[in-house]
Design a protein around this motif. Structure first.
Motif, PDB file in Angstrom:
ATOM      1  N   ARG A 158     -11.689   6.040   4.227  1.00 37.22           N
ATOM      2  CA  ARG A 158     -12.635   6.634   3.287  1.00 37.22           C
ATOM      3  C   ARG A 158     -12.017   7.755   2.458  1.00 37.22           C
ATOM      4  NH1 ARG A 158     -17.077   9.125   6.139  1.00 37.22           N
ATOM      5  NH2 ARG A 158     -15.587   9.319   7.825  1.00 37.22           N
ATOM      6  N   TYR A 159     -10.817   8.187   2.816  1.00 35.06           N
ATOM      7  CA  TYR A 159     -10.154   9.284   2.126  1.00 35.06           C
ATOM      8  C   TYR A 159      -8.700   8.893   1.834  1.00 35.06           C
ATOM      9  CZ  TYR A 159      -8.648   9.969   6.933  1.00 35.06           C
ATOM     10  OH  TYR A 159      -8.153   9.764   8.198  1.00 35.06           O
ATOM     11  N   SER A 160      -8.107   9.547   0.856  1.00 41.30           N
ATOM     12  CA  SER A 160      -6.700   9.309   0.545  1.00 41.30           C
ATOM     13  C   SER A 160      -5.853   9.897   1.661  1.00 41.30           C
ATOM     14  CB  SER A 160      -6.308   9.990  -0.764  1.00 41.30           C
ATOM     15  OG  SER A 160      -6.980   9.399  -1.835  1.00 41.30           O
ATOM     16  N   ARG A 161      -4.765   9.204   1.973  1.00 37.94           N
ATOM     17  CA  ARG A 161      -3.875   9.723   3.015  1.00 37.94           C
ATOM     18  C   ARG A 161      -2.431   9.419   2.673  1.00 37.94           C
ATOM     19  NH1 ARG A 161      -3.828   5.564   7.992  1.00 37.94           N
ATOM     20  NH2 ARG A 161      -4.203   3.679   6.802  1.00 37.94           N
ATOM     21  N   LYS A 162      -1.556  10.227   3.266  1.00 37.42           N
ATOM     22  CA  LYS A 162      -0.128  10.083   3.051  1.00 37.42           C
ATOM     23  C   LYS A 162       0.497   9.532   4.324  1.00 37.42           C
ATOM     24  CE  LYS A 162      -0.035  14.199   0.168  1.00 37.42           C
ATOM     25  NZ  LYS A 162       0.502  15.564   0.037  1.00 37.42           N
ATOM     26  N   VAL A 163       1.285   8.473   4.164  1.00 39.06           N
ATOM     27  CA  VAL A 163       2.010   7.900   5.292  1.00 39.06           C
ATOM     28  C   VAL A 163       3.489   8.174   5.030  1.00 39.06           C
ATOM     29  CG1 VAL A 163       2.471   5.825   6.625  1.00 39.06           C
ATOM     30  CG2 VAL A 163       0.243   6.124   5.535  1.00 39.06           C
ATOM     31  N   SER A 164       4.074   9.034   5.849  1.00 37.42           N
ATOM     32  CA  SER A 164       5.423   9.529   5.611  1.00 37.42           C
ATOM     33  C   SER A 164       6.498   8.535   6.032  1.00 37.42           C
ATOM     34  CB  SER A 164       5.618  10.840   6.364  1.00 37.42           C
ATOM     35  OG  SER A 164       6.933  11.306   6.196  1.00 37.42           O
ATOM     36  N   ASP A 165       7.557   8.479   5.233  1.00 40.74           N
ATOM     37  CA  ASP A 165       8.749   7.699   5.575  1.00 40.74           C
ATOM     38  C   ASP A 165       9.897   8.625   5.932  1.00 40.74           C
ATOM     39  OD1 ASP A 165      10.148   5.158   5.809  1.00 40.74           O
ATOM     40  OD2 ASP A 165      11.293   5.823   4.065  1.00 40.74           O
ATOM     41  N   GLY A 166       9.800   9.893   5.583  1.00 41.83           N
ATOM     42  CA  GLY A 166      10.826  10.871   5.903  1.00 41.83           C
ATOM     43  C   GLY A 166      11.547  11.367   4.670  1.00 41.83           C
ATOM     44  N   GLY A 167      12.031  12.597   4.734  1.00 49.05           N
ATOM     45  CA  GLY A 167      12.782  13.172   3.637  1.00 49.05           C
ATOM     46  C   GLY A 167      11.961  13.457   2.398  1.00 49.05           C
ATOM     47  N   GLY A 168      10.641  13.537   2.532  1.00 49.99           N
ATOM     48  CA  GLY A 168       9.775  13.792   1.385  1.00 49.99           C
ATOM     49  C   GLY A 168       9.188  12.536   0.773  1.00 49.99           C
ATOM     50  N   LEU A 169       9.663  11.363   1.176  1.00 50.65           N
ATOM     51  CA  LEU A 169       9.138  10.101   0.657  1.00 50.65           C
ATOM     52  C   LEU A 169       7.894   9.721   1.465  1.00 50.65           C
ATOM     53  CD1 LEU A 169       9.494   7.578  -1.169  1.00 50.65           C
ATOM     54  CD2 LEU A 169      10.851   6.592   0.669  1.00 50.65           C
ATOM     55  N   TYR A 170       6.818   9.374   0.741  1.00 51.94           N
ATOM     56  CA  TYR A 170       5.606   8.930   1.430  1.00 51.94           C
ATOM     57  C   TYR A 170       4.864   7.906   0.593  1.00 51.94           C
ATOM     58  CZ  TYR A 170       3.043  12.296  -1.515  1.00 51.94           C
ATOM     59  OH  TYR A 170       2.502  12.991  -2.570  1.00 51.94           O
ATOM     60  N   LEU A 171       4.005   7.179   1.281  1.00 50.84           N
ATOM     61  CA  LEU A 171       3.142   6.195   0.643  1.00 50.84           C
ATOM     62  C   LEU A 171       1.742   6.790   0.587  1.00 50.84           C
ATOM     63  CD1 LEU A 171       2.961   3.244  -0.436  1.00 50.84           C
ATOM     64  CD2 LEU A 171       2.261   2.596   1.859  1.00 50.84           C
ATOM     65  N   LEU A 172       1.205   6.951  -0.621  1.00 51.51           N
ATOM     66  CA  LEU A 172      -0.146   7.460  -0.798  1.00 51.51           C
ATOM     67  C   LEU A 172      -1.095   6.275  -0.804  1.00 51.51           C
ATOM     68  CD1 LEU A 172      -1.999   9.903  -1.413  1.00 51.51           C
ATOM     69  CD2 LEU A 172      -1.649   9.375  -3.832  1.00 51.51           C
ATOM     70  N   VAL A 173      -2.019   6.238   0.158  1.00 48.29           N
ATOM     71  CA  VAL A 173      -2.981   5.145   0.280  1.00 48.29           C
ATOM     72  C   VAL A 173      -4.343   5.682  -0.136  1.00 48.29           C
ATOM     73  CG1 VAL A 173      -3.993   3.436   1.830  1.00 48.29           C
ATOM     74  CG2 VAL A 173      -1.648   4.222   2.212  1.00 48.29           C
ATOM     75  N   THR A 174      -4.931   5.086  -1.176  1.00 46.87           N
ATOM     76  CA  THR A 174      -6.218   5.546  -1.693  1.00 46.87           C
ATOM     77  C   THR A 174      -7.362   4.789  -1.010  1.00 46.87           C
ATOM     78  OG1 THR A 174      -6.242   3.938  -3.490  1.00 46.87           O
ATOM     79  CG2 THR A 174      -5.170   6.054  -3.935  1.00 46.87           C
ATOM     80  N   PRO A 175      -8.591   5.307  -1.096  1.00 40.42           N
ATOM     81  CA  PRO A 175      -9.729   4.629  -0.467  1.00 40.42           C
ATOM     82  C   PRO A 175      -9.982   3.218  -1.001  1.00 40.42           C
ATOM     83  CG  PRO A 175     -10.326   6.866  -1.049  1.00 40.42           C
ATOM     84  CD  PRO A 175      -8.974   6.608  -1.627  1.00 40.42           C
ATOM     85  N   LYS A 176      -9.627   2.957  -2.248  1.00 37.99           N
ATOM     86  CA  LYS A 176      -9.843   1.631  -2.819  1.00 37.99           C
ATOM     87  C   LYS A 176      -8.713   0.658  -2.505  1.00 37.99           C
ATOM     88  CE  LYS A 176     -12.843   3.047  -6.542  1.00 37.99           C
ATOM     89  NZ  LYS A 176     -13.146   2.961  -7.964  1.00 37.99           N
ATOM     90  N   GLY A 177      -7.708   1.124  -1.771  1.00 38.88           N
ATOM     91  CA  GLY A 177      -6.629   0.240  -1.353  1.00 38.88           C
ATOM     92  C   GLY A 177      -5.360   0.340  -2.171  1.00 38.88           C
ATOM     93  N   GLY A 178      -5.319   1.228  -3.154  1.00 38.84           N
ATOM     94  CA  GLY A 178      -4.104   1.419  -3.946  1.00 38.84           C
ATOM     95  C   GLY A 178      -3.019   2.087  -3.117  1.00 38.84           C
ATOM     96  N   ARG A 179      -1.786   1.704  -3.359  1.00 40.22           N
ATOM     97  CA  ARG A 179      -0.659   2.271  -2.616  1.00 40.22           C
ATOM     98  C   ARG A 179       0.425   2.671  -3.601  1.00 40.22           C
ATOM     99  NH1 ARG A 179      -0.389  -2.477   1.882  1.00 40.22           N
ATOM    100  NH2 ARG A 179      -2.447  -2.097   2.733  1.00 40.22           N
TER     101      ARG A 179
END
Length: 103
Positions: A14-35
Motif C-alpha cells: 500500500r506504500y512505496s518502498r525501497k528494496v536495497s541491492d547495496g552501495g546505494g542502489l535500490y529498487l523503488l516499488v510503488t503501490p501501483k506496481g511500478g519498479r
C-alpha cells in the motif's frame, strides 16, 4: 545483494518502498506496481538520487552496470545527476551504454 528471481517476486504494498541491492542502489516499488532503479548518494553534504531505469526494461545486471558508471563519475569528482541534467537524458544514457560496451 538481490537476485533476478527475488526482484521478480517483489509484490507492491500500500506504500512505496525501497528494496536495497547495496552501495546505494535500490529498487523503488510503488503501490501501483511500478519498479524503478535508483542510486542514492551524498555529495557536498547533500543527499541526491539518480534514476537508472525502469524494471523490467532495465534488468538487474544493467542497473548494476549503470550504478558502477555513476560511482565511477563520483570517484572522479563529477556529479552524475548534474551531468545528466547538463547533457540531457538521452545523451547521458548513450554515454552509459558506451561505457558498458567498453567494459
Amino acid at each position: 545483494m538481490l537476485t533476478e528471481t527475488e526482484v521478480r517476486a517483489i509484490k507492491p504494498l500500500r506504500y512505496s518502498r525501497k528494496v536495497s541491492d547495496g552501495g546505494g542502489l535500490y529498487l523503488l516499488v510503488t503501490p501501483k506496481g511500478g519498479r524503478c532503479w535508483r542510486y542514492a548518494y551524498r555529495l557536498a553534504q547533500k543527499q541526491k538520487t539518480l534514476a537508472l531505469g525502469v524494471y523490467p526494461d532495465g534488468s538487474l545486471e544493467r542497473a548494476r552496470s549503470r550504478h558502477e558508471f555513476a560511482r565511477n563519475l563520483l570517484a572522479h569528482g563529477l556529479d552524475p545527476w548534474a551531468l545528466k541534467a547538463a547533457l540531457g537524458k538521452h545523451i547521458f544514457i548513450v554515454a552509459m551504454r558506451e561505457w558498458e560496451n567498453t567494459r
